[in-house]
Design an enzyme around this catalytic site. Structure first.
Site, short mmCIF file in Angstrom:
data_model
loop_
_atom_site.label_atom_id
_atom_site.label_comp_id
_atom_site.label_asym_id
_atom_site.label_seq_id
_atom_site.Cartn_x
_atom_site.Cartn_y
_atom_site.Cartn_z
CB ILE A 243 -0.96 0.03 1.21
CG1 ILE A 243 -0.20 -0.07 2.53
CG2 ILE A 243 -1.99 -1.08 1.10
CD1 ILE A 243 -1.08 0.10 3.76
CB SER A 244 0.56 4.42 -1.76
OG SER A 244 0.54 3.71 -2.98
CE LYS A 245 -2.41 8.68 0.71
NZ LYS A 245 -3.66 9.48 0.85
CD GLN B 58 -3.49 3.60 0.24
OE1 GLN B 58 -2.66 2.73 0.09
NE2 GLN B 58 -3.61 4.60 -0.61
CB ALA C 22 7.00 1.95 0.61
#
Length: 203
Positions: free
Chosen positions: A8-10, A15, A39
């Site tokens: 996940i990006s956050k 998320q 990341a």
């Protein structure tokens, strides 16, 4: 063996990895064989991905939810999967763009071949622009070209260290004074030389 990777990006809790983990487990991945990072896609340091790639062995299949979970760019994605292919490791994409990719099947390999061709095309365009820029610089009396980040001794050290499964990539990079993305330009996760490493040792 099926090994899964999720990202996940956050990392602020907005998320969740649950959706990806559920999909991986539903498709036969044991929860103990799931790796995950929190990341951004373009962030260079993804320790769980590095551990995942290092854990894969010939005959294994890497299962991911979407293609964008694995690669920072199209070119990086193709290089990663080509490296897995050379090691006898398959790739299966569960959903989204590229969901038809399963390199254990002929149709899946064909689908991935299209992505590989696009990446080669992108690489050729970049190379062409770079060569044109260098030619223009030389015409103005300037010399161009990237200096190598690692010396011959450091490349040999990286080779030996990466062949040891217990090596911490983060610690090795700290010792060499480079980032993981730079290290992987010279050697792969098993300590085999890549293009930059070969060029350093032959210089």
């Amino acid at each position: 063996m099926l090994i899964g990777y999720a990202r996940i990006s956050k990392a602020d809790g907005s998320q969740s990895l649950d959706l990806q983990h559920d999909a991986l487990i539903l498709n036969g991945v044991d929860v103990a064989n799931c790796y995950s990072d929190r990341a951004p896609g373009k962030k260079e340091a993804r320790p769980e991905l590095e551990a995942c790639l290092k854990a894969l062995r010939e005959g294994d299949t890497l299962v991911i939810w979407k293609l964008d979970r694995l690669g920072r760019s199209l070119h990086h994605l193709v290089n990663t999967v080509n490296d897995l292919s050379k090691r006898g490791v398959g790739l299966k994409v569960l959903t989204g763009t590229g969901a038809q990719i399963d390199t254990a099947t002929s149709a899946g390999r064909l689908s991935f071949g299209i992505f590989a061709a696009l990446a080669d095309f992108e690489s050729d365009l970049i190379r062409e622009r770079t060569m044109a820029g260098l030619a223009a610089a030389r015409a103005r009396g300037r010399k161009g070209g990237r200096k190598f980040a690692l010396s011959k001794t450091q490349v040999r050290m990286a080779q030996a260290a990466m062949k040891n499964r217990g090596t911490s990539v983060a610690d090795l990079c700290k010792e060499l004074g480079v980032k993981p993305v730079t290290l992987y330009r010279y050697v792969d996760p098993n300590g085999n030389l890549r293009d930059y490493g070969k060029r350093v040792l032959s210089s």
